[in-house]
Design a protein around this motif. Structure first.
Motif, PDB file in Angstrom:
ATOM      1  N   THR A  71      -1.795 -11.230  -0.193  1.00 30.01           N
ATOM      2  CA  THR A  71      -3.247 -11.772   0.481  1.00 30.01           C
ATOM      3  C   THR A  71      -4.507 -11.280  -0.796  1.00 30.01           C
ATOM      4  N   ASP A  72      -5.451 -12.080  -0.676  1.00 34.72           N
ATOM      5  CA  ASP A  72      -6.453 -11.622  -1.301  1.00 34.72           C
ATOM      6  C   ASP A  72      -7.249 -10.243  -0.991  1.00 34.72           C
ATOM      7  N   GLU A  73      -7.051 -10.007   0.499  1.00 35.78           N
ATOM      8  CA  GLU A  73      -7.938  -9.071   1.183  1.00 35.78           C
ATOM      9  C   GLU A  73      -7.056  -7.916   0.841  1.00 35.78           C
ATOM     10  N   ALA A  74      -5.761  -7.804   0.538  1.00 32.29           N
ATOM     11  CA  ALA A  74      -4.899  -6.542  -0.059  1.00 32.29           C
ATOM     12  C   ALA A  74      -4.607  -6.622  -1.622  1.00 32.29           C
ATOM     13  N   HIS A  75      -5.631  -7.266  -2.416  1.00 36.96           N
ATOM     14  CA  HIS A  75      -5.432  -7.434  -3.655  1.00 36.96           C
ATOM     15  C   HIS A  75      -4.006  -7.785  -4.293  1.00 36.96           C
ATOM     16  N   GLY A  76      -3.642  -8.626  -3.556  1.00 38.47           N
ATOM     17  CA  GLY A  76      -2.385  -9.116  -4.000  1.00 38.47           C
ATOM     18  C   GLY A  76      -2.249 -10.705  -4.279  1.00 38.47           C
ATOM     19  N   LYS A  77      -3.307 -11.570  -4.538  1.00 40.16           N
ATOM     20  CA  LYS A  77      -3.223 -12.862  -4.228  1.00 40.16           C
ATOM     21  C   LYS A  77      -2.476 -13.471  -5.408  1.00 40.16           C
ATOM     22  N   GLY A  78      -1.553 -14.288  -5.302  1.00 40.13           N
ATOM     23  CA  GLY A  78      -0.703 -15.124  -6.266  1.00 40.13           C
ATOM     24  C   GLY A  78       0.708 -14.141  -6.340  1.00 40.13           C
TER      25      GLY A  78
ATOM     26  N   ARG B 171      -3.646  -5.574  14.791  1.00 38.49           N
ATOM     27  CA  ARG B 171      -3.859  -5.695  13.215  1.00 38.49           C
ATOM     28  C   ARG B 171      -3.518  -4.085  12.755  1.00 38.49           C
ATOM     29  N   PRO B 172      -2.505  -4.140  11.531  1.00 43.03           N
ATOM     30  CA  PRO B 172      -2.149  -2.825  11.077  1.00 43.03           C
ATOM     31  C   PRO B 172      -3.311  -2.026  10.613  1.00 43.03           C
ATOM     32  N   ALA B 173      -3.201  -0.637  10.662  1.00 44.31           N
ATOM     33  CA  ALA B 173      -4.234   0.164  10.124  1.00 44.31           C
ATOM     34  C   ALA B 173      -4.049   0.263   8.519  1.00 44.31           C
ATOM     35  N   ARG B 174      -2.795  -0.252   8.097  1.00 47.21           N
ATOM     36  CA  ARG B 174      -2.863  -0.062   6.652  1.00 47.21           C
ATOM     37  C   ARG B 174      -2.526  -1.475   6.300  1.00 47.21           C
ATOM     38  N   LEU B 175      -2.493  -2.053   5.097  1.00 44.77           N
ATOM     39  CA  LEU B 175      -1.867  -3.270   4.604  1.00 44.77           C
ATOM     40  C   LEU B 175      -0.814  -2.995   3.530  1.00 44.77           C
ATOM     41  N   TYR B 176       0.039  -4.142   3.257  1.00 42.01           N
ATOM     42  CA  TYR B 176       0.692  -4.033   2.262  1.00 42.01           C
ATOM     43  C   TYR B 176       0.129  -3.732   0.760  1.00 42.01           C
ATOM     44  N   GLY B 177       0.521  -2.598   0.117  1.00 41.05           N
ATOM     45  CA  GLY B 177      -0.037  -2.317  -1.092  1.00 41.05           C
ATOM     46  C   GLY B 177      -1.249  -1.344  -1.001  1.00 41.05           C
ATOM     47  N   ASP B 178      -1.622  -0.896   0.077  1.00 42.91           N
ATOM     48  CA  ASP B 178      -2.471   0.073   0.360  1.00 42.91           C
ATOM     49  C   ASP B 178      -1.786   1.427  -0.038  1.00 42.91           C
TER      50      ASP B 178
END
Length: 340
Positions: free
Chosen positions: A272-279, A312-319
């Motif tokens: 996701t773009d929110e977790a800086h992983g877009k693409g 909603r998780p307190a942390r996202l994938y990539g954090d």
């Protein structure tokens, strides 16, 4: 617990609460990065056994009882041990479960485990199926380990699989097809036979050319040889919304005689773009079955099944600094980048 009572996958903060309340226990203190956005990494315990064959404990029987029937020898994982390709092992896990009513669990290999072709499955006492842990289960959990291509070095604390906890029976939100990318250039890797041992706790420490052969498709096609193991990438970018989790399921035989993706969990925020992983692409672990099979660019090879989270998780994938956010075609974290 802080989230609602609706069915769904439990997010990181709910897993933290289960640990705090003693519903998930461990022989040793939990690692700071062990809880993922919607899953819990599991760690090898002190002992493993080389066994004659895989098994399920069956109703009313404990895993230790069955180990006594089929064990060939015991390994001390506190000193590290090499697990040989083509052999089957059962190991203790450090974590134990005292799940509350209404909460069950499902396990899957970690991404790094699947990418080195190590087949792992969870066992629980009296469990009638691999990987699924019954609602309200109280007891130890174990892992079956079967290296397929590379012999591997493991130790007490090595993480090979992960546990996803859920309340009730979450509904399937949608199912998406996943195609394979076989465009120009290096589009994948095939595992070399008779390669050196892979140390599963050593990151960026192995020369990929000792273990992998790069593959360049012809006219968007790739011939899969029976029994060989391949690393490929999805044609489409994969995006897991922050209020959902997904599992990549093996494709059914109606579209090809091959299996894709031993490691099936995708956590919220992946791609996701929110977790800086877009693409980000999905990496596909592919093994052909009995017959040669020609894959074509864009061909459907797997499916993603999406389920809701309870919050909603307190942390996202990539954090936590994952190796696989923003990935394209990528080998496991054990290998240096190709060409370096």
């Amino acid at each position: 617990m802080s989230d609602t009572t609706a069915p769904g996958i439990l997010p990181s903060q709910s897993i933290d609460e289960l640990i705090a309340k003693g519903a998930i226990l461990s022989d040793k203190p939990f690692d700071k990065d062990q809880v993922q956005p919607a899953s819990l990494d599991l760690r090898l315990g002190a002992r493993a056994w080389r066994v004659r064959a895989s098994f399920l404990p069956g109703r009313g029987r404990k895993v230790t009882e069955r180990i006594a029937d089929v064990a060939m020898h015991e390994l001390d994982l506190t000193k590290g041990a090499v697990l040989e390709r083509g052999c089957v092992y059962i190991a203790e896990l450090q974590e134990h479960l005292k799940l509350p009513p209404g909460v069950s669990a499902r396990a899957n290999p970690k991404s790094s485990t699947g990418r080195v072709d190590v087949f792992v499955r969870l066992l629980s006492d009296a469990g009638p199926a691999f990987d699924d842990v019954a609602e309200g289960y109280h007891g130890p959990i174990y892992i079956e380990i079967a290296p397929q291509t590379f012999s591997v070095l493991v130790r007490q604390g090595t993480r090979l699989n992960q546990l996803r906890l859920k309340r009730g029976q979450p509904s399937r939100l949608r199912i998406e097809s996943v195609g394979v990318d076989l465009t120009d250039g290096i589009a994948g890797f095939r595992a070399r036979r008779h390669a050196p041992v892979v140390d599963l706790d050593r990151e960026d420490g192995h020369d990929p050319s000792d273990y992998w052969e790069p593959l360049i498709p012809r006219d968007g096609q790739l011939l899969l040889d029976p029994g060989e193991f391949y690393i490929l990438a999805s044609k489409e970018a994969v995006e897991i919304p922050v209020m959902e989790a997904a599992e990549m399921t093996p494709i059914d035989p109606s579209v090809g005689e091959f299996r894709v993706h031993y490691a099936g969990f995708f956590d919220p925020g992946f791609g996701t773009d929110e977790a800086h992983g877009k693409g980000s692409r999905g990496v596909l672990e592919v093994r052909s079955h009995e017959t040669p099979f020609i894959l074509e660019d864009g061909q459907t090879v797997a499916r993603l099944v999406y389920e809701p989270l309870t919050a909603r998780p307190a942390r996202l994938y990539g954090d936590l600094g994952s190796h696989y956010q923003r990935q394209g075609l990528k080998l496991s974290k054990h290998f240096r980048a190709w060409g370096n």
